[in-house]
Design an enzyme around this catalytic site. Structure first.
Site, PDB file in Angstrom:
ATOM      1  N   CYS A  12     -57.465 -25.889  71.067  1.00  0.00           N
ATOM      2  CA  CYS A  12     -56.949 -27.061  71.765  1.00  0.00           C
ATOM      3  C   CYS A  12     -55.836 -27.767  70.997  1.00  0.00           C
ATOM      4  O   CYS A  12     -55.577 -27.466  69.838  1.00  0.00           O
ATOM      5  CB  CYS A  12     -58.041 -28.098  71.984  1.00  0.00           C
ATOM      6  SG  CYS A  12     -59.398 -27.503  72.963  1.00  0.00           S
ATOM      7  N   GLY A  38     -53.091 -24.691  74.264  1.00  0.00           N
ATOM      8  CA  GLY A  38     -54.113 -24.592  75.303  1.00  0.00           C
ATOM      9  C   GLY A  38     -53.498 -24.755  76.672  1.00  0.00           C
ATOM     10  O   GLY A  38     -52.769 -25.726  76.898  1.00  0.00           O
ATOM     11  N   ASN A 113     -60.297 -30.967  68.902  1.00  0.00           N
ATOM     12  CA  ASN A 113     -59.742 -29.644  68.642  1.00  0.00           C
ATOM     13  C   ASN A 113     -60.597 -28.996  67.560  1.00  0.00           C
ATOM     14  O   ASN A 113     -60.740 -29.568  66.474  1.00  0.00           O
ATOM     15  CB  ASN A 113     -58.291 -29.784  68.167  1.00  0.00           C
ATOM     16  CG  ASN A 113     -57.700 -28.477  67.650  1.00  0.00           C
ATOM     17  OD1 ASN A 113     -56.853 -28.489  66.780  1.00  0.00           O
ATOM     18  ND2 ASN A 113     -58.132 -27.356  68.180  1.00  0.00           N
ATOM     19  N   GLY A 114     -61.143 -27.819  67.852  1.00  0.00           N
ATOM     20  CA  GLY A 114     -61.944 -27.129  66.844  1.00  0.00           C
ATOM     21  C   GLY A 114     -63.209 -26.553  67.437  1.00  0.00           C
ATOM     22  O   GLY A 114     -63.336 -26.435  68.659  1.00  0.00           O
ATOM     23  N   CYS A 248     -56.548 -23.620  58.340  1.00  0.00           N
ATOM     24  CA  CYS A 248     -56.497 -22.287  58.959  1.00  0.00           C
ATOM     25  C   CYS A 248     -55.135 -21.630  58.713  1.00  0.00           C
ATOM     26  O   CYS A 248     -54.107 -22.146  59.157  1.00  0.00           O
ATOM     27  CB  CYS A 248     -56.737 -22.444  60.454  1.00  0.00           C
ATOM     28  SG  CYS A 248     -56.479 -20.941  61.368  1.00  0.00           S
ATOM     29  N   TYR A 254     -49.406 -17.806  63.289  1.00  0.00           N
ATOM     30  CA  TYR A 254     -49.265 -17.543  64.718  1.00  0.00           C
ATOM     31  C   TYR A 254     -49.325 -18.771  65.626  1.00  0.00           C
ATOM     32  O   TYR A 254     -48.539 -18.896  66.550  1.00  0.00           O
ATOM     33  CB  TYR A 254     -50.358 -16.542  65.126  1.00  0.00           C
ATOM     34  CG  TYR A 254     -50.433 -16.257  66.594  1.00  0.00           C
ATOM     35  CD1 TYR A 254     -49.425 -15.547  67.237  1.00  0.00           C
ATOM     36  CD2 TYR A 254     -51.505 -16.714  67.359  1.00  0.00           C
ATOM     37  CE1 TYR A 254     -49.492 -15.286  68.600  1.00  0.00           C
ATOM     38  CE2 TYR A 254     -51.576 -16.457  68.719  1.00  0.00           C
ATOM     39  CZ  TYR A 254     -50.577 -15.739  69.330  1.00  0.00           C
ATOM     40  OH  TYR A 254     -50.635 -15.489  70.667  1.00  0.00           O
ATOM     41  N   SER A 295     -43.294 -15.248  68.173  1.00  0.00           N
ATOM     42  CA  SER A 295     -43.850 -15.772  66.922  1.00  0.00           C
ATOM     43  C   SER A 295     -43.509 -14.909  65.705  1.00  0.00           C
ATOM     44  O   SER A 295     -43.747 -15.324  64.575  1.00  0.00           O
ATOM     45  CB  SER A 295     -45.360 -15.943  67.045  1.00  0.00           C
ATOM     46  OG  SER A 295     -45.950 -14.692  67.325  1.00  0.00           O
ATOM     47  N   ASP A 357     -44.608  -7.685  63.477  1.00  0.00           N
ATOM     48  CA  ASP A 357     -45.470  -8.504  64.333  1.00  0.00           C
ATOM     49  C   ASP A 357     -46.302  -9.410  63.430  1.00  0.00           C
ATOM     50  O   ASP A 357     -46.468  -9.129  62.238  1.00  0.00           O
ATOM     51  CB  ASP A 357     -46.362  -7.621  65.214  1.00  0.00           C
ATOM     52  CG  ASP A 357     -46.782  -8.333  66.494  1.00  0.00           C
ATOM     53  OD1 ASP A 357     -46.512  -9.545  66.631  1.00  0.00           O
ATOM     54  OD2 ASP A 357     -47.377  -7.689  67.368  1.00  0.00           O
ATOM     55  N   ASP A 358     -46.819 -10.518  64.009  1.00  0.00           N
ATOM     56  CA  ASP A 358     -47.536 -11.478  63.156  1.00  0.00           C
ATOM     57  C   ASP A 358     -48.963 -11.043  62.866  1.00  0.00           C
ATOM     58  O   ASP A 358     -49.527 -11.398  61.840  1.00  0.00           O
ATOM     59  CB  ASP A 358     -47.526 -12.869  63.802  1.00  0.00           C
ATOM     60  CG  ASP A 358     -47.957 -12.807  65.233  1.00  0.00           C
ATOM     61  OD1 ASP A 358     -49.154 -12.643  65.476  1.00  0.00           O
ATOM     62  OD2 ASP A 358     -47.083 -12.885  66.125  1.00  0.00           O
ATOM     63  N   CYS A 394     -63.784 -15.703  63.600  1.00  0.00           N
ATOM     64  CA  CYS A 394     -63.556 -17.116  63.257  1.00  0.00           C
ATOM     65  C   CYS A 394     -64.585 -17.974  63.978  1.00  0.00           C
ATOM     66  O   CYS A 394     -64.853 -17.767  65.154  1.00  0.00           O
ATOM     67  CB  CYS A 394     -62.160 -17.555  63.686  1.00  0.00           C
ATOM     68  SG  CYS A 394     -61.900 -19.318  63.408  1.00  0.00           S
ATOM     69  N   CYS A 449     -57.725 -21.436  54.643  1.00  0.00           N
ATOM     70  CA  CYS A 449     -58.847 -20.593  55.038  1.00  0.00           C
ATOM     71  C   CYS A 449     -58.262 -19.208  55.295  1.00  0.00           C
ATOM     72  O   CYS A 449     -57.330 -19.051  56.087  1.00  0.00           O
ATOM     73  CB  CYS A 449     -59.513 -21.127  56.310  1.00  0.00           C
ATOM     74  SG  CYS A 449     -60.770 -19.993  56.938  1.00  0.00           S
TER      75      CYS A 449
HETATM   76  S1  SF4 Z   1     -61.454 -17.809  60.027  1.00  0.00           S
HETATM   77 FE1  SF4 Z   1     -59.294 -17.316  60.422  1.00  0.00          FE
HETATM   78  S2  SF4 Z   1     -58.705 -18.272  62.352  1.00  0.00           S
HETATM   79 FE2  SF4 Z   1     -60.646 -19.199  61.625  1.00  0.00          FE
HETATM   80  S3  SF4 Z   1     -60.029 -21.015  60.492  1.00  0.00           S
HETATM   81 FE3  SF4 Z   1     -60.228 -19.353  58.995  1.00  0.00          FE
HETATM   82  S4  SF4 Z   1     -58.173 -18.431  58.912  1.00  0.00           S
HETATM   83 FE4  SF4 Z   1     -58.237 -19.711  60.744  1.00  0.00          FE
END
Ligand code: SF4
Length: 480
Positions: A12, A38, A113-114, A248, A254, A295, A357-358, A394, A449
């Site tokens: 989102c 979204g 969002n999340g 993230c 992306y 992207s 590509d990403d 994820c 992450c």
């Molecule tokens: S697991 Fe991957 S998509 Fe999920 S928050 Fe971590 S880096 Fe982002």
């Protein structure tokens, strides 16, 4: 507005404003810049001197507010808005945000969002204590926790509720006399604060929304922080000290728009640096570089600059096709790629192409693009991916929650190369990715992450722990 040919979706985008007579209209423009986060539904809730009003519906923002009267009735100097792509909860108008809660003594709106990792257990517990949920989304849980808190102050109730929810969350809460923003203790999702010339304060999932309304970025919300915005200004507080930045990395790779800045790093610049690093790690001979629009164009620029190869427009994107995310089967996804991308024969014919590509999710899209380039006459197609292999799910707000959906979880790099029909396949290393993004922080993994790539989740997985462990034992073949 452009949509990527990927089966990878952000949950989102949120936007909020306090202190402007045209709050709802500015929220509309802010959300328009966040539409890439979204496209399933959108909504705005306004605050006219303590009176909250809302309109929400399924569809793109422009479809939801096709009738201008819907926006005109959202009067007031405060507003929050939301664009939704669902990972948790069904596609139904009941799940479209902002949510609006009315009680005998207060009312408030909520946008999220999340993804919460302890949503199922919290919901069960709350229902056993008499709570009635009006949606199947996990976003509603926070409202119940706030309402049930025995803390005497509103801020105390919110802090207590925030400390009970786990996972990835950026919340906006609109009360009668204030707007509140809050971020999870790892800051998985981006959330920034800005200011307008008249002093109005804005909060957005991405800074690209500030540009469009003429707001100036002040700073990003920190992990574990709660920001209170009212007629007295902005107050920064926190609901936990147990925090560690782990934003993230897919936001940089992306999801986020290239013109957004997250934790001081411009997204386009980060992607370009990923391309530079990828060129350093790439070991093959080639003639031209072709980025997959849109992207991957920044990474292709970086790759070309570093390798000295010409960066050519060997793939063209049709901007006006339907969105592929609503197509459920692999076959339809493949057809979707053909509708969206064309290879330029005059550019790629007889050339050894590095296709940038990403990411690769299921591999379907990559296989189709390699095929398009070969059908257009490319003599070799070397696929170079601007991120490490996506091998783990994820649980913090992206819609891949099982390993079965990920080609790299089920196949080696060589097997994946064969499946997508490429002459070689190179992924960016995890260290290369972390260095390329380059957030200024002492946090592990450069404040990122990277669990998608290494399976080392920055938090316990709570309700997902068992599913995840089971999924590690199951394998799916992508060979046909
Ligand atoms: S697991 Fe991957 S998509 Fe999920 S928050 Fe971590 S880096 Fe982002």
């Amino acid at each position: 507005m452009t949509y990527e040919v990927k089966s990878l979706n952000e949950e989102c985008g949120v936007f909020g404003i306090w202190g402007h007579p045209e709050a709802a209209k500015l929220t509309y423009f802010g959300l328009h810049s966040l539409q890439h986060r979204g496209q399933e539904g959108a909504g705005i809730l306004s605050n006219d001197q303590g009176k909250l009003k809302r309109h929400r519906d399924m569809g793109l923002l422009s479809e939801v507010f096709r009738n201008p009267a819907k926006l005109d009735k959202l009067t007031g100097a405060g507003a929050i808005g939301h664009v939704r792509y669902a990972t948790a909860g069904e596609a139904s108008v009941d799940n479209i945000q902002p949510f609006f809660f009315r009680f005998h003594d207060m009312q408030f709106g909520l946008a999220h969002n999340g993804n919460l990792t302890n949503a199922a257990s919290l919901k069960t517990e709350l229902e056993q204590r008499g709570a009635i949920f009006s949606s199947t989304s996990d976003s509603e849980i926070l409202a119940h926790l706030i309402r049930r808190s025995h803390n005497p102050s509103l801020l105390g109730k919110i802090k207590e509720a925030l400390s009970l929810v786990k996972g990835g969350f950026a919340y906006l809460l609109m009360f009668e006399d204030k707007l509140i923003a809050a971020l999870d203790p790892n800051g998985f999702r981006p959330l920034s604060i800005g200011k307008m010339a008249n002093g109005a304060v804005v909060v957005s999932s991405e800074t690209c929304a500030f540009e469009v309304i003429g707001a100036e970025w002040i700073r990003d919300v920190k992990p574990g922080e709660i920001v209170i915005i009212d007629d007295n200004g902005i107050q920064y507080d926190s609901y936990t000290n147990d925090t560690q930045l782990a934003i993230c990395s897919m936001e940089y790779i992306y999801f986020a728009r290239p013109d957004s800045n997250i934790h001081g790093v411009n997204v386009h610049t980060a992607r370009k640096r990923m391309g530079v690093q990828l060129a350093r790690e790439f070991k093959y001979e080639a003639d031209i570089v072709v980025g997959v629009p849109n992207s991957s164009l920044s990474a292709a620029m970086g790759f070309a600059e570093e390798s000295g190869l010409p960066n050519e427009m060997g793939l063209i994107k049709n901007q006006y096709t339907q969105r592929t995310f609503i197509q459920p089967t692999q076959e339809l996804r493949e057809q979707g790629v053909r509708m969206k991308l064309s290879a330029v024969s005059g550019v790629v014919k007889g050339k050894r192409v590095v296709m940038i590509d990403d990411s690769i999710v299921r591999g379907t899209t990559s296989r189709r693009i390699v095929q398009l380039l070969k059908e257009a006459g490319a003599s070799e197609v070397h696929v170079a991916i601007g991120s490490p292999a996506l091998a783990y799910p994820c649980f913090y707000g992206i819609d891949i929650q099982t390993r079965q959906e990920l080609i790299a979880a089920n196949h080696t790099v060589e097997e994946t190369r064969q499946i997508i029909g490429a002459d070689s396949l190179t992924y960016l290393s995890i260290d290369g990715l972390i260095d390329s993004i380059g957030i200024e922080t002492d946090a592990p993994n450069g404040g990122l992450c990277v669990a998608y790539f290494d399976g080392k989740y920055p938090t316990p997985l709570y309700d997902y722990e068992e599913d995840y462990r089971r999924s590690l034992e199951e394998k799916t073949s992508f060979y046909k």
